[in-house]
Design a protein around this motif. Sequence first.
Motif: not given
Length: 192
Positions: A11, A13-15, A19
């Motif tokens: 995913l 940067q949406h992961s 993070e």
Amino acid sequence: MKLLHLDASSLGQHSVSRELSAAIVAQIAQANPSVNVTYRDLTAHPLPHWVPVVDADSDAAKQSQGVLDEFLAADVVVIGAPMYNFSIPSQLKAWIDRVSVAGKTFRYTENGPEGLAGGKRVVIASSRGGIYAGPMAGLDFQEPYLRAVFGFLGIQDVAFVRAEGVAVSAETKAKALASARDTIGSLAVKAA
């Protein structure tokens, strides 16, 4: 201290797991300024699925040896591992296949298997769209598998930072991330 940081989410940067794994590494680095971090993105640079290597001088053999050497050199391994279809991403499984090497990270003895990679700390940033505590626990093949495989390799110090229910609602996701960040704060002290 040598730290190996792996991410397996597709995913970007949406992961959530990316993070969290980055936050874990940042906490450990803050507590240990001399930490040497090696980063491997298993999605951006996927390993091929394992096949027997007949030529020790081949690129595949060299790549597998490099992955194994990174793992063996690490004191701490931080893994961003999202749950995909109740288990782990195939990219992470391909990495595990490279570090699970008879004679290097485990061996078979008359008394059963013996892990040879002990003395490491493994911290797994686990993200899950649903909530697998309670009635859904029987569908969690991610955490039991990772505990089993690292235990088989002799690693007993395995910790999980979980963010569950991140696809349930914005509120559930926010609570899951806050709880995971609290866990990260307590893990960093132990890793120092």
